[in-house]
Structure formats: C-alpha cells, structure tokens
Design a protein around this motif. Structure first.
Motif, mmCIF file in Angstrom:
data_model
loop_
_atom_site.group_PDB
_atom_site.id
_atom_site.type_symbol
_atom_site.label_atom_id
_atom_site.label_comp_id
_atom_site.label_asym_id
_atom_site.label_seq_id
_atom_site.Cartn_x
_atom_site.Cartn_y
_atom_site.Cartn_z
ATOM 1 N N ALA A 194 0.820 -1.215 0.000
ATOM 2 C CA ALA A 194 0.000 0.000 0.000
ATOM 3 C C ALA A 194 0.851 1.261 0.000
ATOM 4 C CB ALA A 194 -0.933 0.004 1.216
ATOM 5 N N PHE A 195 2.147 1.143 0.265
ATOM 6 C CA PHE A 195 3.024 2.307 0.165
ATOM 7 C C PHE A 195 3.285 2.690 -1.293
ATOM 8 C CE2 PHE A 195 4.493 0.879 4.464
ATOM 9 C CZ PHE A 195 4.154 2.042 5.138
ATOM 10 N N TRP A 196 2.893 1.825 -2.240
ATOM 11 C CA TRP A 196 3.170 2.097 -3.656
ATOM 12 C C TRP A 196 1.948 1.927 -4.547
ATOM 13 C CZ3 TRP A 196 6.536 -0.596 -0.441
ATOM 14 C CH2 TRP A 196 7.758 0.039 -0.192
ATOM 15 N N TYR A 197 1.081 0.954 -4.258
ATOM 16 C CA TYR A 197 -0.143 0.822 -5.041
ATOM 17 C C TYR A 197 -0.971 2.106 -4.913
ATOM 18 C CZ TYR A 197 0.115 -4.298 -5.761
ATOM 19 O OH TYR A 197 0.468 -5.564 -6.161
ATOM 20 N N GLY A 198 -1.758 2.365 -5.936
ATOM 21 C CA GLY A 198 -2.671 3.501 -5.850
ATOM 22 C C GLY A 198 -1.978 4.836 -5.943
ATOM 23 N N THR A 199 -0.782 4.867 -6.540
ATOM 24 C CA THR A 199 -0.070 6.120 -6.750
ATOM 25 C C THR A 199 0.193 6.281 -8.246
ATOM 26 O OG1 THR A 199 2.166 5.177 -6.609
ATOM 27 C CG2 THR A 199 1.079 5.745 -4.529
ATOM 28 N N ASN B 13 2.131 11.847 7.465
ATOM 29 C CA ASN B 13 1.995 11.878 6.015
ATOM 30 C C ASN B 13 0.728 11.171 5.558
ATOM 31 O OD1 ASN B 13 4.431 13.218 5.806
ATOM 32 N ND2 ASN B 13 5.597 11.441 5.127
ATOM 33 N N LEU B 14 0.448 10.016 6.151
ATOM 34 C CA LEU B 14 -0.661 9.188 5.677
ATOM 35 C C LEU B 14 -1.990 9.555 6.325
ATOM 36 C CD1 LEU B 14 0.979 5.643 5.567
ATOM 37 C CD2 LEU B 14 0.717 7.287 3.702
ATOM 38 N N TYR B 15 -1.994 9.704 7.652
ATOM 39 C CA TYR B 15 -3.254 9.838 8.388
ATOM 40 C C TYR B 15 -3.541 11.260 8.854
ATOM 41 C CZ TYR B 15 -2.689 4.747 8.760
ATOM 42 O OH TYR B 15 -2.513 3.405 8.489
ATOM 43 N N GLY B 16 -2.551 12.156 8.736
ATOM 44 C CA GLY B 16 -2.733 13.492 9.298
ATOM 45 C C GLY B 16 -2.370 13.487 10.764
ATOM 46 N N GLY B 17 -3.185 14.143 11.596
ATOM 47 C CA GLY B 17 -2.922 14.168 13.031
ATOM 48 C C GLY B 17 -3.227 12.836 13.682
ATOM 49 N N VAL B 18 -2.378 12.422 14.615
ATOM 50 C CA VAL B 18 -2.552 11.149 15.328
ATOM 51 C C VAL B 18 -2.277 11.389 16.812
ATOM 52 C CG1 VAL B 18 -1.849 9.797 13.318
ATOM 53 C CG2 VAL B 18 -0.128 10.463 15.011
ATOM 54 N N PRO B 19 -2.640 10.447 17.677
ATOM 55 C CA PRO B 19 -2.296 10.601 19.100
ATOM 56 C C PRO B 19 -0.781 10.697 19.286
ATOM 57 C CG PRO B 19 -3.946 8.885 18.819
ATOM 58 C CD PRO B 19 -3.472 9.250 17.442
ATOM 59 N N ARG C 129 11.746 12.813 -8.834
ATOM 60 C CA ARG C 129 11.811 11.809 -7.768
ATOM 61 C C ARG C 129 11.490 10.424 -8.326
ATOM 62 N NH1 ARG C 129 11.846 13.876 -2.297
ATOM 63 N NH2 ARG C 129 11.228 11.780 -1.638
ATOM 64 N N LEU C 130 10.579 10.341 -9.282
ATOM 65 C CA LEU C 130 10.311 9.050 -9.924
ATOM 66 C C LEU C 130 11.537 8.563 -10.680
ATOM 67 C CD1 LEU C 130 6.690 9.406 -11.380
ATOM 68 C CD2 LEU C 130 7.420 7.889 -9.537
ATOM 69 N N ARG C 131 12.176 9.473 -11.394
ATOM 70 C CA ARG C 131 13.357 9.068 -12.169
ATOM 71 C C ARG C 131 14.485 8.597 -11.255
ATOM 72 N NH1 ARG C 131 11.287 13.328 -15.766
ATOM 73 N NH2 ARG C 131 12.015 14.950 -14.356
ATOM 74 N N MET D 183 3.676 6.636 -1.633
ATOM 75 C CA MET D 183 2.414 7.037 -1.030
ATOM 76 C C MET D 183 2.640 8.137 0.001
ATOM 77 S SD MET D 183 -0.912 6.579 -0.912
ATOM 78 C CE MET D 183 -1.230 5.007 -1.706
ATOM 79 N N CYS D 184 3.676 8.001 0.818
ATOM 80 C CA CYS D 184 3.972 9.013 1.837
ATOM 81 C C CYS D 184 4.318 10.345 1.186
ATOM 82 C CB CYS D 184 5.112 8.540 2.731
ATOM 83 S SG CYS D 184 4.658 7.240 3.892
ATOM 84 N N THR D 185 5.113 10.300 0.131
ATOM 85 C CA THR D 185 5.507 11.539 -0.551
ATOM 86 C C THR D 185 4.300 12.266 -1.106
ATOM 87 O OG1 THR D 185 7.685 10.655 -1.123
ATOM 88 C CG2 THR D 185 6.869 12.494 -2.441
#
Length: 569
Positions: free
Chosen positions: A73-78, A156-162, A493-495, A504-506
């Motif tokens: 999931a760090f790469w799929y869907g990008t 990066n992924l969820y926004g604010g967290v505990p 960055r892809l290159r 995904m984080c980027t």
C-alpha cells in the motif's frame, strides 16, 4: 528464669515477623529471578543496544516484511504502479482499499505505532540507566530518530494522530488525536535533539543512525511545517558534509561487467558506505544466510514480469519464450507490481542513464532453443504481442531486483552450473528474494528535498540548480528554471528514487496523491487492448489522507477519536 526469657524473646521476634509481614506491598512485590520482565530487561548497555536493534527490525518489517497487502500500500494507488497480478483486484480500486476496516489501513497504523512504542520504551528506561553518558546520548538519539520516523509516516498518511511520548504501562482508551501540524512538530523536536546527540556519518557503522541522516529527515519535516528556511539549512548541512558526495564514476563489485554508475549503486556489495559508496545515508542491512536477517521479499519477485510463464507460437510450434528462471533476468518473479505508462515512457529524456539498458530492461532475447524464434528479440522482433502486457510482460527496473547468489544456481551432477543456450544461469525456483542491503535514504534525495524547499521559497533558480546536480550525474539534459515546479520535482523523484521512496507518503505529504493518480494511474491495458480501471478512477478528493482505522476509534471508548473527513466508519 532463663526459660521464661527465652520464650519471651521468641515471642518478641515472632511478633516482629508478623508486623513486617503486614506490609503487603513489600511482601507481595514480585522479584523475578529467572525470567525477563520490563523491569530487568533493560539494564546493561547490551540490553539497550538490543532494544535499538529491534527498532531497526521494526522499521524494516513495516516497509518490507509485513503482510503483502499492507506493505504494498506504500506504492499501489499512486502514480508509480498498479497491481498487475489481478487486474480487477480491489487493490486497483482505491475507494475499496481505503476503508477504515481494511487491513492495509489498520496494520500500517499498528506497525508504525510499534516503532513509536519501542522508541518510548528505550527513551523512558534510559533516563535512569547506569551507563556511560556518551552511550546514553547515542542510544537516546537513535530512539528519538525512530520515534520521529514513525510520526513522519503517520502524519503523512493519516494526518494528526495521538502523540505518545512515554512508555505505556497499562491499557488506555482515552487517546486524543493531535493535529497534523502538532504531529510534525513532535517529529521535528525529536530530530532536533537527536542531531545534538548523534555522531557524524563517517564515525558510525553501516546501517546505524547518524547526525547527517537525522538532518536529512529533519529537512523533510521542516518542509511539511512550511519552514522552508530551516529546511534548506538542514539539507545543506548534509550536502556540505565533506564525507558525503554523489557517486559520479563507476565503482564497486561489478566493474568487470557492462553498466554505468547508476546501475552500480544497486549492485550487491555496493550499497553501504563501508564499500566506498559515499552517497548512502541509511540502508537496511541484510546478510545472506544469516538466520537473524530475514529475506526482503517485497521487491525482487514482485516488480519483474512473469516472463517464465510466457508462451509463443512460431511456425506452428508453441513453446515458452524463455527456457526457465535465470539469474540474469532477476530470478523467479510473479509480477504483482507493474509501473504506470507515465513511469515507463513519459518521464524520460534522451541520454538519461537511469533509463539505460542497464537500469530498465525493455527487451530480452528469446532463449528457448526449442522455439523457431530462438535468439531473436522478444519485443523488437514482434513476439511480445503474443504475451499479455499485464503481468506477463512489461519493462522492469533492475534496481529493484537483486544479484542471485551462486549457491542458488541449478547445477549438473558434477556441480557445474546449468546454462541456457545463450549462457544465462538457470536458478532454483526459490530464487525469489532480494539478497542485498536496501536503501532507505540517499544523498540524491537530499538535493531533491532542498529543491522542494527552494520551491517553497519561490526560488525556482536554486531549485533547478539542485535538481541539475542529480541530473548531471544521470547525464540527463539540464532543467531550466522555468520548467521547475512541484510536478517536475515529483517526476524527478520518480526518475531518481523509483521503488526506493515510499511514494504514497511523498504524495500524501504534498497533497498530490489524488491529482497525480487520477492523471497517471486511472486505466491500463491488457491482452487484446482490454481496458482495466485502476486506482485513479475511484479516487475522491479526500483520499489525500488515509482513514483512521475503525478499530482504533472503536476501542477508544473514553474519548471520541475523530475520523478524517469524507470517511464513514
């Protein structure tokens, strides 16, 4: 009288015993002598070093060794890749993957908090540890880095967290989400302190955490906070450090083989600074045949086409196009990751060595001598049209593969390697892992981070200058300042960092996930030109953030934990 005094003394001692026995807290206090507990496991320097080693394992597990759906999931869907193993999989339908109850959402949250929890354990216990101050400083600095690394991924992924900054010793159901800004600020504070505690990169062992590595990550965090001046300063401290520089000439273990300096960066034995690579900031360590060093199974067999399954019919003769699995083609593969058309064909300019035959394999010679097409080029000579372009065949990046160890070669009864008619080494079917160390951060990314910070300062000329340092090494045409914007940077960055950065984080960090995935990963084509929908088709605007896992909201019964906008539990 003596007897009476003796009895009186016995009664007095007995009464003292019973009085002492009434101190229940002391009497009931457990003192384990033969097992490890939280109280006696972190005492010696070796104990604490083992705990920090576990942080390295936790980070590697999160990215490369967790369950397949979760780490992918760090790469799929990008804009980078889609799931080619099953074109109609929910993994290619982003709205189906980003549900608060889905495994990728909850497991990556949990695995990242494992890093934070382990870091907090070290940070809490080391305060009172009887250790030399220099050792305590380094251990504290390493733990602070890992905590910041975890909060960086979560923000990066969820926004604010505990925000959890102390060891948790009892169950809690009252966690409150901080804001995304506060989460990045926590990471910044941890990294600023870590910089003051850790040694320079040329004074630490390969794989360890250094001052310059921390400054690299700190630059990204400053960008996330909109503090572009400090981001430039942090990146500059890394770039200007004398022991760090980009590799610009061929080097390392494969100088006797055709290649270029970029391909050398990814050869076994060339990853660490100890081998002469002055570009490495941090690499996960992997020692082949070491039972304490698990296989990195994430890339090697997932990003190469399923070439061993391709059949062709030539002059009425149907055979496989390729004899079997070979070392030269990267070993056994299953083709779960397929790069988008944007990555394969749209981002490259003439001369860029990152697109050379040593780095992206676009064609191979048919090596099955039972086929009339033996010795011909699979793509150039027209045979690839018989293969399914999804999964079976697509151009692939050698940087994500691995050199196959010779003990995995197939051999005859006399121990001689078995070869194809073209001289490639046949390997056992289990040759499907990566057998080398794996980059996490390289100096080239530091240049790209500083370029991003300069863009934040509206200084396109300075941004172009940093990008051109990277492009000069790649022998690519230099970028003009007028070309450089955030999308040009993301393409660069892809290159440079394809299959290295957590894409995904980027994209989530920059708020560009939805826009670029819709643009570059909405459809792909299979056999006979069949069109498949991919992630960008189902993306909604709110998908620039992942949902908070429903399991976290459900168990947090004492305080309501808010869900990210757009998602329903």
């Amino acid at each position: 009288m003596k007897t009476i005094h003796k009895i009186t003394g016995i009664l007095f001692l007995t009464s003292l015993f019973f009085i002492a026995s009434c101190d229940e807290n002391k009497f009931l206090e457990e003192k384990p002598l033969a097992i490890y507990t939280a109280e006696n496991s972190l005492v010696t320097l070796t104990d604490f070093q083992s705990a920090v080693n576990d942080l390295h394992y936790d980070a590697r597990y999160l990215i490369y060794e967790s369950t397949q759906v979760c780490r992918y999931a760090f790469w799929y869907g990008t804009d980078l890749a889609f799931c080619s193993a099953d074109p109609e999989s929910y993994l290619n339908k982003y709205s189906a993957m980003m549900i608060p109850t889905m495994d990728a959402v909850s497991t990556n949250w949990n695995n990242t908090f494992v890093i934070i929890n382990q870091a907090n354990l070290v940070l809490t216990r080391i305060k009172d540890a009887n250790l030399p101050e220099a050792d305590k400083n380094v251990l504290r600095g390493e733990a602070l880095f890992f905590r910041a690394f975890g909060y960086r991924i979560l923000a990066n992924l969820y926004g604010g967290v505990p925000l959890i900054t102390e060891e948790i010793t009892e169950p809690r159901r009252d966690f409150v989400r901080a804001t995304r800004q506060e989460t990045y600020t926590q990471a910044k504070n941890d990294l600023v302190e870590a910089v003051s505690l850790l040694n320079n990169i040329d004074a630490v062992k390969d794989g360890k955490i250094s001052k310059q590595l921390v400054q690299h990550l700190l630059s990204e965090i400053y960008i996330s906070l909109g503090d572009f001046d400090n981001a430039v300063s942090a990146a500059s401290a890394v770039i200007d450090y004398p022991a760090l520089k980009l590799m610009t000439e061929r080097f390392g273990t494969k100088l006797d083989q055709p290649g270029d300096v970029y391909s050398d960066l990814f050869k076994t034995g060339n990853i660490n600074r100890g081998t002469g690579n002055t570009e490495t900031l941090w690499a996960f360590q992997y020692d082949y045949r070491n039972p304490g060093s698990p296989n990195n199974n994430s890339w090697h067999w997932t990003v190469n086409p399923w070439y061993q399954n391709i059949t062709i019919t030539v002059d009425g003769v149907t055979t496989t196009a390729f004899k079997d699995v070979t070392a030269e083609k990267g070993g056994r593969s299953v083709a779960w990751f397929q790069p988008t058309e944007h990555v394969v064909n749209e981002i490259w300019a003439d001369g860029d060595i990152r697109n050379s035959e040593y780095n992206i394999v676009r064609d191979v010679i048919i090596d099955n001598d039972a086929s009339p097409a033996f010795g011909k080029w699979f793509v150039k000579d027209g045979y690839s049209v018989q293969a399914n372009p999804v999964r079976q065949w697509f151009p692939f990046f050698k940087k994500a593969s691995s050199d196959i160890p010779e003990d995995l070669y197939q051999r005859d009864a006399n121990g001689n390697p078995l070869l194809t008619a073209l001289g490639e080494h046949l390997v056992v079917n289990g040759a499907n892992s990566a057998y080398r160390d794996v980059y996490v951060f390289r100096l080239s990314e530091t240049y790209l981070l500083r370029a991003e910070a300069y863009l934040g300062k509206n200084n396109q000329s300075a941004a172009a200058a940093d990008i051109n340092v990277v492009r000069t090494r790649a022998k690519a045409p230099l970028a003009d300042a007028s070309q450089v914007d955030i999308d040009y940077l993301l393409d660069e960055r892809l290159r440079e960092l394809c299959y290295e950065e957590l894409r995904m984080c980027t994209l989530c960090r920059m708020g560009k996930l939805v826009e670029r995935t819709r643009k570059y990963n909405s459809v792909f084509y299979g056999m006979g030109g069949r069109v498949y929908e991919s992630s960008g088709t189902s993306m909604q605007d709110y998908h620039n953030l992942w949902p908070i896992p429903f399991s976290e909201i459900e168990r947090n019964i004492e305080v309501k934990m808010e869900q990210n906008p757009g998602y329903t539990n």
